[in-house]
Design an enzyme around this catalytic site. Structure first.
Site, PDB file in Angstrom:
ATOM      1  N   ASP A 132      45.280  31.590  32.095  1.00 37.37           N
ATOM      2  CA  ASP A 132      46.757  32.232  32.079  1.00 37.37           C
ATOM      3  C   ASP A 132      46.983  32.271  30.878  1.00 37.37           C
ATOM      4  O   ASP A 132      46.546  31.749  29.672  1.00 37.37           O
ATOM      5  CB  ASP A 132      47.481  30.916  32.864  1.00 37.37           C
ATOM      6  CG  ASP A 132      49.048  31.195  32.699  1.00 37.37           C
ATOM      7  OD1 ASP A 132      49.394  32.738  32.891  1.00 37.37           O
ATOM      8  OD2 ASP A 132      49.713  30.585  33.206  1.00 37.37           O
ATOM      9  N   HIS A 159      45.104  41.379  28.956  1.00 38.70           N
ATOM     10  CA  HIS A 159      44.093  41.218  29.872  1.00 38.70           C
ATOM     11  C   HIS A 159      42.830  41.901  29.174  1.00 38.70           C
ATOM     12  O   HIS A 159      41.803  41.367  29.750  1.00 38.70           O
ATOM     13  CB  HIS A 159      44.771  42.272  31.146  1.00 38.70           C
ATOM     14  CG  HIS A 159      45.731  41.645  31.722  1.00 38.70           C
ATOM     15  ND1 HIS A 159      46.057  40.193  31.760  1.00 38.70           N
ATOM     16  CD2 HIS A 159      47.049  42.335  31.832  1.00 38.70           C
ATOM     17  CE1 HIS A 159      47.331  40.205  32.438  1.00 38.70           C
ATOM     18  NE2 HIS A 159      47.870  41.312  32.261  1.00 38.70           N
ATOM     19  N   LEU A 194      23.545  30.565  36.895  1.00 40.57           N
ATOM     20  CA  LEU A 194      25.100  30.392  37.380  1.00 40.57           C
ATOM     21  C   LEU A 194      25.573  31.282  38.461  1.00 40.57           C
ATOM     22  O   LEU A 194      25.344  32.226  38.523  1.00 40.57           O
ATOM     23  CB  LEU A 194      25.919  30.805  36.020  1.00 40.57           C
ATOM     24  CG  LEU A 194      27.385  30.601  36.143  1.00 40.57           C
ATOM     25  CD1 LEU A 194      27.729  29.247  36.199  1.00 40.57           C
ATOM     26  CD2 LEU A 194      28.050  31.299  34.943  1.00 40.57           C
TER      27      LEU A 194
HETATM   28  C1  FPP Z   1      47.236  35.654  33.868  1.00 40.16           C
HETATM   29  O1  FPP Z   1      47.860  35.867  32.480  1.00 40.16           O
HETATM   30  C2  FPP Z   1      46.013  36.563  33.884  1.00 40.16           C
HETATM   31  C3  FPP Z   1      45.705  37.620  34.642  1.00 40.16           C
HETATM   32  C4  FPP Z   1      46.464  37.710  35.865  1.00 40.16           C
HETATM   33  C5  FPP Z   1      44.552  38.468  34.681  1.00 40.16           C
HETATM   34  C6  FPP Z   1      43.203  37.857  34.258  1.00 40.16           C
HETATM   35  C7  FPP Z   1      42.199  38.767  34.392  1.00 40.16           C
HETATM   36  C8  FPP Z   1      41.368  39.037  33.403  1.00 40.16           C
HETATM   37  C9  FPP Z   1      41.141  37.851  32.075  1.00 40.16           C
HETATM   38  C10 FPP Z   1      40.354  39.896  33.550  1.00 40.16           C
HETATM   39  C11 FPP Z   1      39.084  39.008  34.147  1.00 40.16           C
HETATM   40  C12 FPP Z   1      37.804  39.674  33.900  1.00 40.16           C
HETATM   41  C13 FPP Z   1      36.587  39.385  34.354  1.00 40.16           C
HETATM   42  C14 FPP Z   1      35.493  39.836  33.761  1.00 40.16           C
HETATM   43  C15 FPP Z   1      36.591  38.355  35.359  1.00 40.16           C
HETATM   44  P1  FPP Z   1      49.301  36.397  32.664  1.00 40.16           P
HETATM   45  O2  FPP Z   1      49.251  37.679  32.708  1.00 40.16           O
HETATM   46  O3  FPP Z   1      50.013  35.873  33.910  1.00 40.16           O
HETATM   47  O4  FPP Z   1      49.818  35.715  31.330  1.00 40.16           O
HETATM   48  P2  FPP Z   1      51.544  35.228  30.884  1.00 40.16           P
HETATM   49  O5  FPP Z   1      51.596  34.111  31.829  1.00 40.16           O
HETATM   50  O6  FPP Z   1      51.501  35.283  29.699  1.00 40.16           O
HETATM   51  O7  FPP Z   1      52.478  36.438  31.411  1.00 40.16           O
END
Ligand code: FPP
Length: 611
Positions: free
Chosen positions: A381, A398, A490
């Site tokens: 997050d 992201h 893993l």
């Molecule tokens: C939450 O932060 C994050 C996500 C919804 C996306 C997570 C996805 C990735 C990091 C890509 C993963 C890649 C691989 C290779 C597995 P948010 O957008 O909710 O952040 P905020 O709470 O600050 O708005």
């Protein structure tokens, strides 16, 4: 990965270079010359078969053009093999099959004695294209030899989707690999599919005469029936009011399908120019079909040189400008272990790499085996806030978050964790803007295709539902699951379009079915029975559930598995964490006392001294 500008492509390029000065210090090897001749042949084949496609490839950056010719020439060669009228259908099918099989062999070997395959193999290795996606298209071409009949547009579209879309997808992938993605917004996917249908319909109308000469009429019965008499007239080579009405209706439809201005919204301007220009050329081609009248039954009409120049001249200027603004990338070389049906896990795994060490030399702590968690699950997050704090679009958060995900995988391997589960996209995340959703899902798909985890000892799998996920992503997820299933390091489970309640509901449905089938007695259903019907029955309970981003919720993540998890909440945004934070979390976990509902063992009683 190398970053190159347009002006430095010459040394990388296997393109013909009649007008280019040859670097004096470097003499060409026999292999270089053979490769160059192979690409030259592909270029000639493309130009002769389809001048419009050749012109479109010229709108691509110079470094990508040879790949464009190789892909197009391969598709043309297969089409020609399927079309050769000197042979019976079975013989033609065998020729297509032999070519396809030879390609698989050549991909594994990394070279070929056949010039078109030689160029294609080189293209696949150089641009890290996974040609397994073409397998279905090649089978479809093989089956074309028996002729085609379609009852309706649905059947016709399925054929188009099977035979053409995978080739176009390879070109899209090529752009992506060069760092100028033809990213389609999710809500534009239908436009894209319709566009490809339009291109195919235009092609069929253009080649109507030659095709009829071979007894082929590649329009659905539904469309033919709408103009009574047209089919009979066409098959007899007769131009009539009915055939004119049919052709008019078909060109109108194709024009409508190829006119998709919103399809390129938000796309890299160079890639958008290629697609927009192809739409203009297709419309010019349809004008030529309309103008041909009865001549359409004799030969394939072409737009006039003037009409083409009117489209291509400004497009060339636009594309040159667009590409000059973009530094393109060439991915690093890849072993020739990819074949058209996917590499064998054994062949791939001989080349497994250890995770890259941390630049600061940090090493994982020693944790006693009986204190080590088996399964760590992470809610990643804070990507959006990380980006917003830096004045960047959320999508940048992201992208940075993907690098943090890699760090966790490295850290998990180094410390010897068995299971790592990452929450990448929840069923609730569809409420976000389309742009952001596209970025997240594209980042994941790219990572599956070319990310640094591919060659680590990681068994990758996916938890979630296909639902609205882009088909390419689902295909890539399934492919990686197959490719890595025999790995023993893993187990990385990435949750995409995942919802915990959804998982439980699906499991309950599976159990209900099992009960209905008499496999379990409803009144005897146990927790073990339930666990056996989960989508991943072998996933162990979560020992440690970690959420970054200063929030303290579990947000519908692994409700079944995490009931007894130790919770760990940290304030940093996800892109700011690295493998050392994982090691800290595991160290802290190793100090916790887990009771699973049992009472604390009583401290040893102090004996009171007897008097
Ligand atoms: C939450 O932060 C994050 C996500 C919804 C996306 C997570 C996805 C990735 C990091 C890509 C993963 C890649 C691989 C290779 C597995 P948010 O957008 O909710 O952040 P905020 O709470 O600050 O708005």
């Amino acid at each position: 990965m190398r970053v190159i500008s347009q002006s430095t492509t010459a040394d990388l390029d296997a393109a013909p270079r009649a007008r280019r000065r040859r670097p004096a210090a470097r003499s060409l090897t026999g292999e270089d010359l053979t490769l160059r001749a192979a690409y030259r042949l592909c270029r000639r084949t493309t130009r002769q078969h389809d001048p419009a496609i050749h012109a479109l490839i010229q709108l691509m950056p110079a470094v990508l053009r040879p790949a464009g010719w190789a892909l197009w020439a391969a598709a043309s060669v297969l089409d020609d093999l399927a079309d050769q009228r000197d042979a019976e259908p079975a013989e033609r099918a065998a020729r297509v099959e032999a070519w396809t099989e030879a390609l698989q062999h050549d991909l594994a070997a990394g070279t070929s004695t056949d010039p078109v395959r030689h160029a294609l193999v080189h293209t696949a290795l150089r641009w890290r294209l996974d040609l397994s996606g073409l397998q279905g298209a090649m089978i479809s071409t093989r089956d074309d030899v028996h002729g085609r009949r379609f009852a309706d547009w649905t059947e016709w579209r399925a054929w188009c989707n099977e035979g053409i879309t995978p080739w176009v997808d390879q070109v899209r992938h090529l752009f992506e690999q060069a760092g100028a993605p033809m990213t389609l917004r999710l809500d534009r996917r239908v436009d894209y599919e319709r566009f490809i249908d339009g291109a195919q319909l235009t092609d069929i109308l253009t080649d109507l005469g030659p095709d009829l000469g071979q007894g082929l009429l590649l329009l659905p019965q539904e469309a033919l029936d709408a103009c009574p008499g047209a089919e009979g007239d066409l098959r007899q080579g007769r131009w009539s009011p009915a055939t004119a009405a049919l052709i008019g209706a078909m060109t109108d439809l194709a024009r409508q399908w190829v006119t998709r201005p919103a399809m390129t919204t938000g796309m890299h301007p160079g890639a958008a120019t290629v697609l927009d220009t192809s739409a203009c050329l297709l419309r010019a081609q349809l004008d030529a079909v309309d103008a041909a009248g009865p001549a359409l039954l004799k030969r394939a009409p072409r737009p006039s040189l003037v009409a083409r120049a009117r489209i291509l001249t400004p497009a060339r200027i636009r594309s040159r400008l667009a590409w000059s603004l973009t530094p393109l990338t060439v991915p690093g070389p890849r072993r020739p272990a990819v074949n058209a049906s996917g590499p064998s896990p054994a062949a791939e795994d001989t080349a497994l790499r250890p995770p890259p060490p941390r630049p600061d030399g940090a090493r994982p702590p020693q944790i006693d085996a009986d204190r080590m968690p088996s399964h760590v699950a992470i809610i990643m997050d804070g990507n959006g806030r990380w980006a917003e704090q830096r004045g960047l679009p959320r999508s940048e958060g992201h992208r940075a978050g993907t690098a943090a995900a890699h760090e966790m995988v490295y850290g998990a391997l180094e410390i010897g964790l068995r299971h790592l589960t990452l929450y990448a996209f929840s069923t609730e995340n569809w409420k976000r803007g389309t742009e952001e959703i596209t970025t997240i899902l594209e980042a994941i798909r790219r990572d599956l295709d070319e990310g640094p985890i591919r060659d680590l000892d990681v068994r990758q799998r996916w938890s979630g539902r296909p639902g609205k996920l882009p088909e390419e992503l689902v295909r890539a997820l399934m492919r990686e699951e197959r490719r890595t299933h025999a790995r023993t390091g893993l187990t990385l489970t990435v949750c995409i379009n995942y919802g915990g309640r959804d998982e439980i509901t699906r499991t309950a449905a599976a159990l209900a079915q099992a009960a209905q089938a008499g496999d379990v007695a409803p009144h005897l259903i146990s927790e073990d029975d339930f666990a056996r019907h989960l989508p991943h029955p072998d996933m162990p309970d979560v020992d440690l559930l970690w959420r970054t981003g200063n929030e303290q919720r579990t947000s519908n993540f692994l409700p079944w598995h995490a009931t007894y998890a130790e919770l760990h909440f940290t304030p940093d945004h996800w892109p700011d964490v690295d493998r050392r934070d994982l090691w800290r979390a595991i160290t802290e976990y190793s100090r916790r006392q887990r009771r699973h509902g049992a009472a604390l063992p009583s401290p040893p009683l102090r004996r009171s001294p007897r008097n």
